[in-house]
Write an enzyme that holds these catalytic residues in place. Structure first.
Site, PDB file in Angstrom:
ATOM      1  CG  ASP A 195      -1.687   4.754   3.953  1.00 42.40           C
ATOM      2  OD1 ASP A 195      -1.681   5.160   2.769  1.00 42.40           O
ATOM      3  OD2 ASP A 195      -2.565   5.068   4.770  1.00 42.40           O
ATOM      4  CG  LEU A 203       5.019   5.464  -5.614  1.00 38.04           C
ATOM      5  CD1 LEU A 203       5.269   4.538  -6.811  1.00 38.04           C
ATOM      6  CD2 LEU A 203       6.329   5.766  -4.897  1.00 38.04           C
ATOM      7  CG  HIS A 226      -1.874   1.142   1.258  1.00 34.40           C
ATOM      8  ND1 HIS A 226      -3.208   0.983   1.565  1.00 34.40           N
ATOM      9  CD2 HIS A 226      -1.712   2.464   1.024  1.00 34.40           C
ATOM     10  CE1 HIS A 226      -3.823   2.145   1.503  1.00 34.40           C
ATOM     11  NE2 HIS A 226      -2.933   3.075   1.195  1.00 34.40           N
TER      12      HIS A 226
HETATM   13  O1  DOR Z   1      -3.532   9.477   5.636  1.00 34.22           O
HETATM   14  C1  DOR Z   1      -3.830   9.126   4.504  1.00 34.22           C
HETATM   15  N1  DOR Z   1      -3.249   9.690   3.424  1.00 34.22           N
HETATM   16  N2  DOR Z   1      -4.757   8.180   4.346  1.00 34.22           N
HETATM   17  C2  DOR Z   1      -5.234   7.858   3.143  1.00 34.22           C
HETATM   18  O2  DOR Z   1      -6.100   7.037   3.064  1.00 34.22           O
HETATM   19  C3  DOR Z   1      -4.742   8.544   1.927  1.00 34.22           C
HETATM   20  C4  DOR Z   1      -3.429   9.126   2.124  1.00 34.22           C
HETATM   21  C5  DOR Z   1      -3.047  10.145   1.055  1.00 34.22           C
HETATM   22  O3  DOR Z   1      -3.206   9.808  -0.117  1.00 34.22           O
HETATM   23  O4  DOR Z   1      -2.582  11.217   1.398  1.00 34.22           O
HETATM   24 ZN    ZN Z   2      -3.338   5.025   1.511  1.00 35.41          ZN
END
Ligand code: DOR
Ligand code: ZN
Length: 340
Positions: A242, A16, A13
């Site tokens: 993430d 980029l 996950h």
């Molecule tokens: O904290 C987050 N940032 N959670 C997400 O689900 C998306 C991500 C982002 O794309 O910045």
């Molecule tokens: Zn995410």
């Protein structure tokens, strides 16, 4: 152990971004990782196969000398059709990403009602085609209960589509663990931050916007239960960072997301070593995901970490502004020694 060698580290996950941010953050993943599942929530979300393909080309053109595969995903919007699923499958895209509308960064084209009959029909079709469904599982209720409130949707989908693999992305709430136990087709990814921090790291002292992410960090009991899943390399969980870069300027305006790509392997090795669980790190960082997502590699990558202090940089630079690194300024016990 003074050193450990990991085979084919995988980040299931990863954000980029595009353009200048992509250029700045990409090497932190392409060097140590064999593959990363790349999220489709760009400013212009990747709602059609052609958009996914041109983004993949952008990534590959910047990472061509690395032994690295970007595993691409298609953003589920109201425009999704069976024809889209057919063309995605032809191009080798096997991950569908579902964002509830408005749940997080660039999710305005996401799904209003997940259990709407048109979407259910498409998910049934996706099931027959062997897609994997990755879900940002949050309701629009009270922040601390959003993931818990979404459990009814996960249950409904898991029952309706028993052959569809469903991933609870960035699991954050210990009450979600039951879903992994009760439904054979529900899996999860875990982030470095949800297994090591709590809401106190955001609001317990001076407000720390760099620790603000979605789903929000939760209680110590949640963190401890998720850490246990990671340390035991529970067969239902994969690692997914993430890592979500935003410039410091955007973070100070309230953007959700934590940039952790530069520290992942030193951090996880230090964490697993601290808990005497280094023997489970290979499963957590790679083997579980290879099985769950049915992955294979033309050429293996090996990353050796050694027990030597690693001073985490405070930030990395990009032409759009600096990006704060999670745990910047801290010293971790392990660092990357060699990649081959
Ligand atoms: O904290 C987050 N940032 N959670 C997400 O689900 C998306 C991500 C982002 O794309 O910045
Ligand atoms: Zn995410």
């Amino acid at each position: 152990m003074d050193s450990i060698t990991l085979k084919n580290p995988l980040d299931m996950h990863l954000h980029l971004r595009e353009g200048e941010l992509l250029k700045a953050v990409l090497p932190y993943t392409t060097k140590p990782f064999s593959l990363a599942l790349v999220m489709p929530n760009l400013k212009k979300p990747l709602i059609h196969t052609s958009l996914v393909e041109s983004y993949e080309k952008e990534i590959l053109s910047l990472s061509k000398e690395e032994n690295f595969t970007p595993l691409m995903s298609l953003y589920i919007s109201s425009e999704l059709s069976k024809e889209d699923l057919d063309s995605a499958q032809k191009k080798g895209i096997k991950i569908l990403k579902l964002y509830p509308k408005g749940a997080t960064t660039n999710s305005s084209l996401g799904v209003g009602d997940v259990l709407d009959s048109k979407l259910l029909e498409l998910l049934g079709y996706a099931e027959t085609k062997g897609f994997i469904l990755s879900i940002h599982g949050e309701s629009s209720g009270f922040s601390m209960d959003r993931e818990y409130e979404f459990a009814s949707v996960f249950k409904e989908l898991a029952k309706s589509f028993p052959n569809l693999k469903i991933i609870i992305e960035h699991m954050s709430d210990k009450r979600s663990i039951k879903l992994l136990e009760e439904y054979k087709n529900i899996y999860a990814t875990l982030t470095p931050h949800h297994i090591s921090m709590t809401l106190d790291d955001v609001i317990g002292g001076m407000l720390n916007p760099h620790h603000f992410c979605k789903p929000v960090l939760k209680t110590k009991a949640d963190k401890d239960a998720l850490l246990e899943l990671a340390l035991s390399a529970n067969a239902k969980v994969s690692f997914g960072s993430d890592s979500a870069p935003h410039t410091i300027e955007s973070k100070l305006k309230g953007a959700a997301g934590i940039f952790n790509a530069p520290i992942i392997l030193p951090f996880l090795t230090s964490l697993f070593a601290k808990h005497n669980k280094l023997e489970n790190l290979q499963s957590f960082i790679s083997d579980n995901a290879v099985r769950i997502y049915n992955l294979s590699f033309a050429k293996d990558k090996f990353v050796t970490l050694e027990k030597k202090d690693y001073q985490v940089p405070d930030f990395i630079t990009s032409s759009l502004g600096d990006i704060k690194v999670l745990f910047g300024g801290d010293t971790l016990e392990y660092r990357i020694k060699a990649i081959s």
